[in-house]
Each structure stands twice: as C-alpha cells, then as structure tokens.
Motif scaffolding. Structure first.
Motif, mmCIF file in Angstrom:
data_model
loop_
_atom_site.group_PDB
_atom_site.id
_atom_site.type_symbol
_atom_site.label_atom_id
_atom_site.label_comp_id
_atom_site.label_asym_id
_atom_site.label_seq_id
_atom_site.Cartn_x
_atom_site.Cartn_y
_atom_site.Cartn_z
ATOM 1 N N ARG B 81 0.809 -1.201 0.000
ATOM 2 C CA ARG B 81 0.000 0.000 0.000
ATOM 3 C C ARG B 81 0.850 1.263 0.000
ATOM 4 O O ARG B 81 0.444 2.295 0.516
ATOM 5 C CB ARG B 81 -0.922 -0.003 1.209
ATOM 6 N N ALA B 82 2.045 1.143 -0.558
ATOM 7 C CA ALA B 82 2.934 2.286 -0.556
ATOM 8 C C ALA B 82 2.361 3.437 -1.384
ATOM 9 O O ALA B 82 2.366 4.579 -0.984
ATOM 10 C CB ALA B 82 4.304 1.885 -1.073
ATOM 11 N N LYS B 83 1.831 3.083 -2.556
ATOM 12 C CA LYS B 83 1.353 4.172 -3.416
ATOM 13 C C LYS B 83 -0.107 4.002 -3.811
ATOM 14 O O LYS B 83 -0.702 2.939 -3.619
ATOM 15 C CB LYS B 83 2.225 4.250 -4.665
ATOM 16 N N LEU B 84 -0.655 5.075 -4.371
ATOM 17 C CA LEU B 84 -2.047 5.089 -4.796
ATOM 18 C C LEU B 84 -2.306 3.997 -5.824
ATOM 19 O O LEU B 84 -1.560 3.817 -6.773
ATOM 20 C CB LEU B 84 -2.350 6.458 -5.423
ATOM 21 N N GLN B 85 -3.376 3.272 -5.627
ATOM 22 C CA GLN B 85 -3.702 2.165 -6.517
ATOM 23 C C GLN B 85 -4.917 2.523 -7.382
ATOM 24 O O GLN B 85 -5.977 2.836 -6.855
ATOM 25 C CB GLN B 85 -4.024 0.948 -5.646
ATOM 26 N N PRO B 86 -4.757 2.496 -8.703
ATOM 27 C CA PRO B 86 -5.887 2.839 -9.574
ATOM 28 C C PRO B 86 -6.903 1.702 -9.666
ATOM 29 O O PRO B 86 -6.532 0.530 -9.701
ATOM 30 C CB PRO B 86 -5.226 3.067 -10.931
ATOM 31 N N VAL B 87 -8.164 2.077 -9.705
ATOM 32 C CA VAL B 87 -9.253 1.109 -9.704
ATOM 33 C C VAL B 87 -10.330 1.567 -10.686
ATOM 34 O O VAL B 87 -10.522 2.764 -10.880
ATOM 35 C CB VAL B 87 -9.890 1.016 -8.293
ATOM 36 N N VAL B 88 -11.002 0.626 -11.332
ATOM 37 C CA VAL B 88 -12.208 0.988 -12.087
ATOM 38 C C VAL B 88 -13.412 0.307 -11.458
ATOM 39 O O VAL B 88 -13.293 -0.729 -10.811
ATOM 40 C CB VAL B 88 -12.139 0.587 -13.584
ATOM 41 N N LEU B 89 -14.569 0.930 -11.679
ATOM 42 C CA LEU B 89 -15.813 0.354 -11.171
ATOM 43 C C LEU B 89 -16.721 0.080 -12.359
ATOM 44 O O LEU B 89 -16.869 0.933 -13.244
ATOM 45 C CB LEU B 89 -16.466 1.322 -10.188
ATOM 46 N N VAL B 90 -17.290 -1.101 -12.405
ATOM 47 C CA VAL B 90 -18.183 -1.444 -13.508
ATOM 48 C C VAL B 90 -19.586 -1.679 -12.959
ATOM 49 O O VAL B 90 -19.771 -2.482 -12.038
ATOM 50 C CB VAL B 90 -17.709 -2.706 -14.250
ATOM 51 N N GLY B 91 -20.551 -0.957 -13.545
ATOM 52 C CA GLY B 91 -21.932 -1.089 -13.104
ATOM 53 C C GLY B 91 -22.350 0.045 -12.194
ATOM 54 O O GLY B 91 -22.154 -0.025 -10.992
#
Lengths: 209, 209
Positions: B81-91
């Motif tokens: 969790r050192a850096k920002l983690q990109p995420v997408v949301l579907v729905g």
DNA sequence: ATATGTGAACGGCTTCACAGCC
DNA sequence: GGCTGTGAAGCCGTTCACATAT
C-alpha cells in the motif's frame, strides 16, 4: 444424519450460496442437478457440497442427483428464511442511503422497516423508500417491532455506542459496515463488511512495480 | 522469518485490521502496544497476532511490546500500500453509484479513476465524482491506465461477461458485488461481497419464533 | 517481572476414496 | 454406469506453553 452435530458456520454460509444457484436453476426449469454441477456453480468441490448437505439430511438420488426445488426449499428452511425478517438500518450517510435503495435485501426476504440517524433532518429522504427517524427512538422502535437484525453504517467513532443500544434493545445480529471491531455479548452475532479492507486485502495479491 | 513461508490469506486479511487499529493508536499519540492490547482491539487472540506478525519479521521488544509507528509502516509495506492504486468500477446502478460517492476508498489509498456502465446515458452523473463511460471502452481504458483492480456491481446475468473482459484486459483483483460466483483464471483473485447473503447468514443465528 | 517468538499440540474443515444405491 | 453418502485421511490455521530476551 442427526441434529446433534452442529453445522459449521462456514457450511451455513455456503448454504446461502447454494440457494442462490438453485434459484437460478429453478428459474431455468432445471429439475435435477448433480453435486458436481452445483458445486462448480457455487465455486466449491463436489465432496464439500455433499458434506454440507449431509449435515441436515439426505436429499439426493444416487446415480441421478438432487431435486432442485426440494433442495432449495429445505435449505431456505434450515436458514430460517421462511418468513419476512424485519431489519433496521442505523446511519443514513452515503453508504447507508445506498443500502436503503438497494433492492437486493427485500428480494431475499428482508424488510428494512426504518432508518435511524443522529441528524435525520439533514437527510435527503426523497429517494429513500423508508422513513428516517432520529436515533432517540431507536430502542423503542426495535422493541415495538420485535426487530432482531440491524445494519450499522455509522462513522467509526459512533459504532460501539450504536451497537450497545441495539444489543440492549434486543438485536441479536448486526451487519456492521463501520470500520471498527464491535465488542458485543456472546449471544450476539456480528458480520463485518469493511469495503476499504476488502480492497486493501486484494491489493496484496496483485503484481507490484 | 524467511520469505519462503507463504502468508495465509486469513493472516493477510487480519493485517489490514491491525493497520486500522495501529492508525488509531498513532493518532492518539501511543508509541508502544502489547500483543494483548492490540489483539483485543482487533478482536483476535494475542498468540494469533504474534504469529501473524512473525510471518514477515520481528518487530517487538520482549518485556515491552511493539513500536506502533514502525509496525504500521511495515504492515502497509507488506500489504503493498505504498502508493495510490488505480481502480475501475463497472456497473453504475444504485450500489455502484453509492460506492463511487463513498470516500473510504480514497482515504485508504485507492483511486477510482472511472466508472463503466452498459447504459451510461441513463446514469445521473450529477453527484458522482468520476466520469461514467460506456462498457465499450473498458478494455482500452484498463490497458492505458495500467489498472489492476476492479469493483464489479453489475446484475448477476452480466457478471461473468464483465469479469472475462476485465481479466482479458489485465485486471488481477476483483471486488465482486454481483450475486454470482465468478469463474476466473488462477492468477486472478476475487473477493465476493454479497450483502443479501451476509444478512441471510446472520439470520440463521437469531432466535426463531 | 513482563512480553515476545515459536515449536508442538490441537481442532476443525476439506478432500479423498469407496461402499451403497439407483 | 453414474452419482450420492460417509468414514478416514489429510491439511491448515489456531492455540498453547515455554524458552528467550530486556
């Protein structure tokens, strides 16, 4: 198989999953299913499915499989899902309001009777299908309506206080979305759903740069 | 302790809980904590906490306890969790939109870059802090932005198709709110959060009439 | 004196493998 | 032949208990 053997918590949990799969099979007009087919749909091994079912009876026909409808009804019975279960929700913030609008609960036989919030006046009730009351009336409402289950979506700092109120009023099961570990008496069951923790946990398993 | 021993999934999960507790301790200016104190806050036994920590190092001082800040930082590191983690949301239905507004993700270091929906035109984007695109662009977006994590909130019937798309595009971890069991390759991790099932499971443990 | 680190014992769930039945 | 039901084996995580360190 007799009732003296306790059904493991994990098995109970899987029963819910099986019931979902069976429901879909039933909707598709399928009358019989083998342990391997149902297990694969539920994401478990066939032997485990059979063991789970064996905890509360024998339903299958050797050489054939399980009767979908009978099995589904039996599982629902075991899970205590014969009748509508009243629920209250505490904490009508973003998440709480979304859950109130979520139709999955009702579809599965749970009725959220009302929501409670520390500041009910500030809540936009327009798109919420249930009344939002002040926290003050929480305990009376629970007693009057014989509510035994609650969903908690309050900020961390209020979680324990709310849980105490709920337990005092007679609630026996809490679905806790607050990011804290609730301390409750032994007869009360808590399931914690912490969305940030779920994400964090997942992030451990992805490749790092 | 050396790296050859795999850390159990359950232990990883608890690390996240420990990190939350440590964070609160740190905020309160507490510098050292014993395994029994931290364990009680996290809802586990002291021995288990020590075992969990032992999987990736030795941090405690015998007779004293653990240094809060060092331990917290180490756990964050272990969790990736050192850096920002990109995420997408579907729905972007009810639940999906609520999650988009939920600030807990960002607060914990996850950035939801965008949402995708089969019918983006029908989505009320007014209160959502990220753009909502059509499903068509999902795979390209994931590749371009090197997204490795996704949140899935689509109806059951679309869940598997969406998962397939995500996996093809390179997603390695999925937080699945759809009420189905996703079939994915072994290198992909899925955590399922089925709110109705959680309630149903709880209802097993309350008194019946 | 007090609290960690850890091998060993324990317990419980999962999986195997096969007997039993259709 | 095919599939269930289940004792037995195997496995994995938890808990104990104590040696070890300050």
């Amino acid at each position: 198989m007799d009732n003296k053997v306790e059904i493991p918590r994990k098995a109970i949990y899987r029963l819910s999953i099986y019931s979902r799969c069976l429901k879909r099979l039933l909707e598709n007009g399928i009358e019989t299913v083998s342990s391997s087919a149902l297990a694969s749909a539920a994401g478990v091994k066939p032997a485990q499915l059979r063991k789970d079912l064996a905890y509360f009876g024998q339903f299958g026909t050797r050489g054939l499989g399980y009767p979908v409808e009978v099995l589904l009804n039996t599982i629902r019975e075991v899970l205590g899902r014969a009748k509508l279960q009243p629920v209250v929700l505490v904490g009508a913030g973003n998440l709480g309001r979304a859950l109130l609008r979520y139709d999955g609960f009702r579809k599965e036989g749970f009725e959220v009777l009302a929501a409670f919030d520390a500041k009910p006046d500030e809540i936009d009730e327009s798109r919420i299908p249930v009344p939002v009351y002040s926290d003050d009336g929480l305990e009376d409402f629970i007693k009057e309506n014989k509510v035994r289950m609650a969903i908690v979506c309050v900020p961390a700092e209020h979680g324990q206080a709310v849980a105490n109120k709920l337990v005092d009023a007679g609630v026996q099961a809490i679905l806790n979305f607050s990011p804290i570990v609730l301390q409750v008496p032994e007869h009360v069951v808590v399931t914690r759903v912490d969305l940030a923790i779920e994400l964090e946990n997942l992030s451990f398993f992805i490749d790092r740069d």
